[in-house]
Scaffold this active site. Structure first.
Site, mmCIF file in Angstrom:
data_model
loop_
_atom_site.group_PDB
_atom_site.id
_atom_site.type_symbol
_atom_site.label_atom_id
_atom_site.label_comp_id
_atom_site.label_asym_id
_atom_site.label_seq_id
_atom_site.Cartn_x
_atom_site.Cartn_y
_atom_site.Cartn_z
ATOM 1 N N CYS A 158 41.045 5.790 59.643
ATOM 2 C CA CYS A 158 40.509 5.905 61.009
ATOM 3 C C CYS A 158 39.224 6.725 61.083
ATOM 4 C CB CYS A 158 41.555 6.531 61.923
ATOM 5 S SG CYS A 158 43.199 5.845 61.719
ATOM 6 N N HIS A 294 39.512 12.990 68.259
ATOM 7 C CA HIS A 294 40.262 11.867 67.685
ATOM 8 C C HIS A 294 41.345 11.437 68.677
ATOM 9 C CE1 HIS A 294 41.349 9.205 64.466
ATOM 10 N NE2 HIS A 294 42.587 9.654 64.425
ATOM 11 N N HIS A 331 43.203 2.490 70.061
ATOM 12 C CA HIS A 331 42.835 2.987 68.733
ATOM 13 C C HIS A 331 42.243 1.839 67.932
ATOM 14 C CE1 HIS A 331 42.556 5.054 65.087
ATOM 15 N NE2 HIS A 331 43.712 5.685 65.062
#
Length: 413
Positions: A158, A294, A331
């Site tokens: 990620c 994040h 996400h």
């Protein structure tokens, strides 16, 4: 406006491109952010389907428009994994947005990109691995556009796209290239826009992402593709390029073994990334107005990230607004950091901090440390207060990768 005095020579973001949930382009993406929308497609009703044995089918996803389509004329071939074709478009859009003809800068233009893993099956006429393997998506763009600089594919889960930007900045500062494209894509194969939620899953039980909210219970997947064109700031100012924001400094670290397990994030590695990035920028925690986190909406991850930000930036100083684009578009996996970067650059350039939707009850890590850190449930103007608007951007990848960028408003030109 003060002069730039960064320890690391500053890098300008001069072009942006991409598509995200409910947004075919960056303009629509920004409009959704300003409106404070969450862009998940939640259907049919009921959204949550109980499958028994603590298993749920949740009908929610951040679906990008035309997620299986790309410009064949631009890419020059059919049969690509759609992710690859969409990434080619995003990289091209970033250059076009900057008003740059790639053919005029081909000799010294580098490409740093990432692509999510795929199960795409090519057509029989194009069954060569080049068309489906994520390893080749960036170099294929260099081939199409006849670019002669470094062309590298990266994979840091990620954190991939933020790491790509940091490496691109390092290359520019070292004069290994004059322009650098950084981008990433993640368009997952999913026909009905749903996911399976099991007891050990990281996914939301309700199809909503609530970063740093006491009601947080997981993340929702989202499609995304984005890219930026970067150039040394002095060169950009000299030539009158548009500048959305300036990358003042950055750092990438790993948690090592200072955490409970391999897939669980740690505090210390994040603190080091923030402090090293600020040092590279010649700034302190008191200079930061906003942090694009994040912020996945997973309780343990959010608590660890909040703790690290408080330790790294300190509890003394002006208020710090905290946000996460995942509450808006989901996400985006490999492209998560690119969604966050484009959001932050536009926020800096346009002087507006978008809301983080569905976050109204901040977690104790923030509320228990005074009033310095706060989620924005509503968007608001971002004043300069006599100094450049300054933001941090945090990304994290499975395995302990932490990437932090320090971004600043461009000097008047």
């Amino acid at each position: 406006m003060s002069e730039l005095t960064a320890h690391s020579p500053p890098v300008a973001v001069i072009g942006v491109g991409g598509r995200f949930a409910d947004a075919p382009d960056v303009g629509a993406f920004w409009d959704n952010l300003v409106a404070g929308r969450d862009c998940f497609r939640r259907e049919p009703v009921p959204v949550v389907e109980d499958l028994g044995e603590d298993r749920l089918r949740v009908h929610s996803w951040g679906i990008a428009p035309h997620r299986d389509a790309y410009d064949h004329a631009l890419v020059g071939v059919e049969g690509l994994d759609p992710q690859h074709g969409i990434l080619q478009e995003s990289l091209w859009q970033a250059a076009e947005d900057a008003g740059v003809r790639l053919s005029a800068i081909a000799d010294r233009t580098a490409v740093y990109a990432g692509c999510a893993r795929t199960k795409h099956v090519p057509r029989a006429a194009f069954d060569d691995v080049v068309h489906v393997d994520p390893t080749f998506a960036g170099p294929y763009f260099s081939y199409l556009q006849d670019l002669w600089g470094e062309s590298l594919m990266l994979d840091s889960a990620c954190a991939t796209s933020t790491v790509a930007v940091q490496l691109a900045c390092q290359s520019l500062r070292a004069h290994a290239c004059d322009y650098a494209l950084a981008g990433a894509v993640a368009i997952q194969e999913n026909a009905d826009g749903s996911y399976l939620r099991t007891p050990r899953s990281i996914y939301s039980t309700e199809g909503i992402v609530r970063p740093f909210d006491r009601r947080h219970n997981g993340v929702v997947p989202g499609d995304g593709s984005g890219a930026v064109l970067l150039r040394r700031l002095d060169d950009a100012l000299r030539d009158g390029d548009p500048v959305y924001a300036v990358v003042r400094g950055g750092a990438v670290t790993n948690d090592g073994r200072a955490k409970p397990g391999f897939v669980i994030p740690g505090v210390d590695g994040k603190v080091r990334a923030v402090r090293r990035a600020l040092e590279a920028a010649g700034l302190t925690g008191a200079d930061v107005d906003y942090v694009e986190t994040h912020g996945v909406g997973i309780p343990l991850n959010d608590q660890i990230e909040a703790t690290a930000l408080i330790e790294a930036l300190g509890t003394d100083g002006p208020p710090v607004a905290v946000g996460s684009v995942k509450a808006s578009v989901g996400h985006c996996d490999t492209a998560a950091g690119m969604a966050a970067l484009i959001k932050t650059c536009l926020a800096i350039d346009r002087g507006f901090l978008p809301a983080t939707p569905n976050t109204e009850v901040p977690i104790e890590e923030f509320t228990g440390r005074g009033e310095r850190f706060g989620i924005l449930p509503e968007g608001r103007p971002w004043p300069t207060n006599g100094r450049p608007r300054t933001a941090g951007l945090m990304s994290a990848g499975v395995g302990g990768t932490n990437a932090f960028l320090v971004l600043e408003e461009a000097p008047a030109h």
